[in-house]
Design an enzyme around this catalytic site. Structure first.
Site, PDB file in Angstrom:
ATOM      1  N   SER A   1       0.951  -1.116   0.122  1.00 21.97           N
ATOM      2  CA  SER A   1       0.229  -0.007  -0.253  1.00 21.97           C
ATOM      3  C   SER A   1       0.800   1.347   0.025  1.00 21.97           C
ATOM      4  O   SER A   1       0.300   2.340  -0.111  1.00 21.97           O
ATOM      5  CB  SER A   1      -1.110   0.094   1.322  1.00 21.97           C
ATOM      6  OG  SER A   1      -2.098  -0.900   0.958  1.00 21.97           O
TER       7      SER A   1
ATOM      8  N   LYS B   1       0.267   3.981  -2.558  1.00 25.66           N
ATOM      9  CA  LYS B   1      -0.747   5.007  -2.395  1.00 25.66           C
ATOM     10  C   LYS B   1       0.021   6.445  -2.160  1.00 25.66           C
ATOM     11  O   LYS B   1      -0.856   7.508  -2.337  1.00 25.66           O
ATOM     12  CB  LYS B   1      -1.690   4.702  -1.200  1.00 25.66           C
ATOM     13  CG  LYS B   1      -2.666   3.457  -1.651  1.00 25.66           C
ATOM     14  CD  LYS B   1      -3.754   3.286  -0.384  1.00 25.66           C
ATOM     15  CE  LYS B   1      -4.553   1.906  -0.682  1.00 25.66           C
ATOM     16  NZ  LYS B   1      -3.812   0.996  -0.033  1.00 25.66           N
TER      17      LYS B   1
ATOM     18  N   SER C   1      -5.571   3.422   4.692  1.00 28.32           N
ATOM     19  CA  SER C   1      -5.098   2.836   3.571  1.00 28.32           C
ATOM     20  C   SER C   1      -6.035   2.285   2.968  1.00 28.32           C
ATOM     21  O   SER C   1      -5.983   0.834   2.329  1.00 28.32           O
ATOM     22  CB  SER C   1      -3.850   1.855   3.925  1.00 28.32           C
ATOM     23  OG  SER C   1      -3.192   1.551   2.645  1.00 28.32           O
TER      24      SER C   1
END
Length: 400
Positions: free
Chosen positions: A78, A81, A138
């Site tokens: 993640s 991101k 997230s």
């Protein structure tokens, strides 16, 4: 007027015409050298970290202070991101979208697994709450909803992610999705994560989201708790993004600022969440304990430079922007500067033209050259203006 005055006038005008038609350069006699700033890939101090790779970067200069396997291509989970948030924030800052825009969630976005805020197909949520959900918990579904809103589809958004990565010099990176869920070929490196983290942190508004410890969406019905525990436990922490999958293991891009020093610590492939956090803390501690930044300014006022054949006789050199030199703390008192300016310029001179350099020395050795530029434009004298000046001088007797 005496005959010799007329002859003198004609002779002076002839010389002036020759000067006015001669080739000129706005750069004057100054040669600008392009400084090659190569980033060090590791520090001389070996730092132990329970991770496949790590890097410590100073945010202002982009200088690498420590690292290991910094260009190894690994799954970022993640931490992907960071780029998703960067494109969203750039769209906000450019006015393409606003935080109050309402996004309608697609079936595809609602179907994301992993970390999520359980968006429903057709549910509507503001850009503000979606971005907050990405930054704090997230949320994969929120990331896709934002991607579709900005670019029409996740695939189009991912193409923009890869284009932006190229622009930032992220040579180790290929994005396949916008949220970091496992996908073949979706890789980056600790160094590239630091590059995009640095760019994201240049947008002040992102800290309104990345420093949140606890919050909520849906009018308080769904609580958010930051997956980055350093936000609560590490003094000066400003973000940034955690990541985990079974294959990527525990990843983190951690940012922090103390005094005037901002650092980025990236850890990839740690075996546990706790070790991920402790490794990032160790890197940040090392940076704050050993480095500082020194503001770079001329020690004296810059003198004006004479401009030949200009509407103005001089031009004022200026140092545009703010500059700082990253040094070890023990060297903070060893930074000196020296001004090198063109002795004379020939009009026309455009505002922003390089007219000199500020040379920076560390322990007596040159380490940086910063352009000094013209603070205003100086137009070239026209024949009519020059003739009037000469005539005025002759008429008043100052030309004899």
């Amino acid at each position: 007027m005496k005959k010799r005055n007329w002859l003198a006038l004609l002779w002076t005008v002839g010389i002036a015409l020759a000067l006015l038609t001669a080739p000129v350069s706005a750069e004057g006699e100054t040669e600008t050298e392009e400084a090659a700033a190569e980033t060090a890939e590791s520090s001389s101090v070996a730092l132990e970290a329970d991770a496949r790779s790590y890097v410590l970067m100073e945010q202002e200069t982009g200088e690498v202070l420590a690292g290991e396997n910094i260009h190894e291509q690994l799954e970022p989970a993640s931490v992907t991101k960071v780029m998703t948030m960067l494109l969203v924030v750039e769209a906000l800052d450019s006015g393409q979208i606003t935080t109050e825009d309402v996004v309608t969630v697609s079936d595809y976005a609602a179907g994301m697994g992993g970390s999520q805020i359980y968006l429903e197909p057709g549910e509507q949520m503001t850009v503000n709450d979606l971005l907050k959900s990405v930054a704090v918990v997230s949320a994969n579904d929120a990331a896709v909803a934002l991607a579709e809103y900005l670019s029409g589809s996740e695939s189009a958004f991912v193409a923009n992610m890869n284009q932006r990565a190229q622009e930032l010099g992220m040579e180790d990176t290929t994005f396949v999705n916008c949220n970091g869920l496992p996908a073949d070929g979706h890789v980056t490196s600790a160094y590239d994560i630091a590059l995009m983290s640095r760019e994201l942190m240049s947008h002040a508004r992102i800290q309104e989201y990345t420093t949140i410890w606890m919050d909520s969406v849906r009018d308080g019905a769904f609580e958010l708790s930051n997956t980055n525990k350093l936000v609560k436990t590490y003094t000066g922490c400003t973000g940034l993004k955690t990541g985990y999958t079974d294959s990527a293991l525990y990843c983190l891009s951690a940012t922090a600022t103390r005094d005037d020093l901002s650092l980025i610590a990236v850890v990839m492939g740690a075996s546990t969440s706790a070790l991920r956090g402790s490794a990032a803390s160790t890197l940040l501690d090392y940076g704050f304990a050993n480095y500082t930044t020194v503001s770079i300014q001329p020690t004296e006022a810059l003198p004006p430079i004479h401009v030949k054949l200009g509407e103005s006789a001089t031009v004022q050199p200026v140092l545009e922007g703010e500059y700082a030199l990253l040094v070890e703390k023990a060297q903070a008192g060893s930074v000196t500067t020296e001004v090198e300016l063109a002795e004379e310029l020939t009009a026309p001179v455009a505002q922003g033209d390089t007219v000199g350099e500020l040379v920076v020395y560390l322990d007596g050795e040159e380490c940086q050259r910063i352009p000094l530029t013209a603070g205003e434009s100086v137009e070239r004298l026209t024949f009519a203006t020059l003739f009037r000046r000469i005539w005025r001088q002759m008429a008043t007797g100052h030309g004899n």
